[in-house]
Design an enzyme around this catalytic site. Sequence first.
Site, PDB file in Angstrom:
ATOM      1  N   SER A 175      29.846  36.328  37.572  1.00 22.27           N
ATOM      2  CA  SER A 175      30.280  36.335  36.182  1.00 22.27           C
ATOM      3  C   SER A 175      31.650  36.966  36.030  1.00 22.27           C
ATOM      4  CB  SER A 175      29.255  37.072  35.317  1.00 22.27           C
ATOM      5  OG  SER A 175      29.646  37.079  33.967  1.00 22.27           O
ATOM      6  N   ASP A 176      31.943  38.003  36.794  1.00 26.26           N
ATOM      7  CA  ASP A 176      33.270  38.616  36.774  1.00 26.26           C
ATOM      8  C   ASP A 176      34.351  37.590  37.089  1.00 26.26           C
ATOM      9  OD1 ASP A 176      33.201  41.344  36.086  1.00 26.26           O
ATOM     10  OD2 ASP A 176      32.410  41.886  38.051  1.00 26.26           O
ATOM     11  N   ILE A 177      34.165  36.883  38.182  1.00 31.68           N
ATOM     12  CA  ILE A 177      35.209  35.974  38.662  1.00 31.68           C
ATOM     13  C   ILE A 177      35.334  34.760  37.745  1.00 31.68           C
ATOM     14  CG2 ILE A 177      35.867  34.469  40.580  1.00 31.68           C
ATOM     15  CD1 ILE A 177      34.564  36.598  42.437  1.00 31.68           C
ATOM     16  N   GLY A 180      36.969  35.906  34.481  1.00 27.72           N
ATOM     17  CA  GLY A 180      38.397  36.104  34.695  1.00 27.72           C
ATOM     18  C   GLY A 180      39.149  34.797  34.747  1.00 27.72           C
TER      19      GLY A 180
END
Length: 404
Positions: A175-177, A180
């Site tokens: 989810s972070d990547i 982003g």
Amino acid sequence: MGELALSGVTVVDLTQIVSGAVTSMMLADFGAEVIKVEPVGGETYRHAGYELHGPGGSTNLNILRFSRGKKSVEIDLKTERGKELLTGLVAQADVLVENFRPGVLARLGFSWDRLHEINSRLVYTSISGFGHDDVLPSPYRDRPAYAIIAEAMAGLTHLAGEADRPPAWMGFAMSDIFTGTCAFAGTLVALRDRDRTGQGTRVDLGMFDASVLMNDLPMAYQEHVGETMGRGQYALQSPWGPFATNDGYVIIAVLNAREWANLCAVIDRPDLATHPDLITGHQRSQAHEALVRPAVEAWTSARSRTEAVGALQSAGVPSAPVNTTADLASDPQVAARGMQQPTVTRELGEIRTVGNPIKVASSLVGQGPATLPGLGEHTDEVLRDRLGLDEQAIAGLREEKVVG
């Protein structure tokens, strides 16, 4: 190499850890000047993770991941003088990116209204667990969140793992990547809108929202079929997943009748191609453990990954080895597509970082070595060239611990 697409764009980067750092790295990849403003002593990822030592000093494995192409400046934003320095940088910037908890930047004196007052053309991109509440409401705004929290709440963790086992962490900050990357796209949309209107705007990303997007098929299945997809076997297709070989696993993905017939021929089970309980993908999914898996795995388990995938692909059956990162290090596709970017660091010399997947013919990134900034490596340069401070003024700020 000619100018990249974002040459001339200036980004003030207040991000830490992963999600926002991905956004600003992608902006830097395409030519933006990214000024990474870190607290004195460095951001979290300069200290959390695995310490590496090289001929030029020590650094952290984590900070190597998403910092390439940026300039590092140490400023204590809790001091009044530090806030003045940030104001000066914002006044010259095209984009500000941050991934603090909602409200943190405003409490420092930099609400969206204040930022817009400083620079009416500024694009302000924020990333948080559940989004801020100035673009749309966010009932969960103030909840702390890492990627794993957003993934769990968005239903992704419910899908990961085997049917008879607990939910599993997927092993990486998905989810972070993805968030982003979405923020990178949103920032480009906002810059295009600024070209049209002359005014900057807000870009607001929540990791939860991005995770819900990745959960689209199970949500559609719930909406239209009225059932909840669970862990383990894919509800709509079989075979669709891993099968054991004698040296690891392969993935087999059959979507239509032709691929199913081809697979049955390869594994020498033509009787399955016309079996009345295995005509559709949904039927095969329901009979996966009873009929499909035993037949397919009897064939794959007698072969290596290379042998199995070679035979399957020759027959037109979508398949792949389940690679490890050791496999990827020598994969010709990784090399050909520039997915290991040569990167020069002050501490370790030349290393490789994961490349940018976005290939734009007129602005192709990764054609030469990138650089990774040491902590505060560009503080003097930025304060001098951007804000017009002389050596005496910079030395005074350093003595007062406003800058590092």
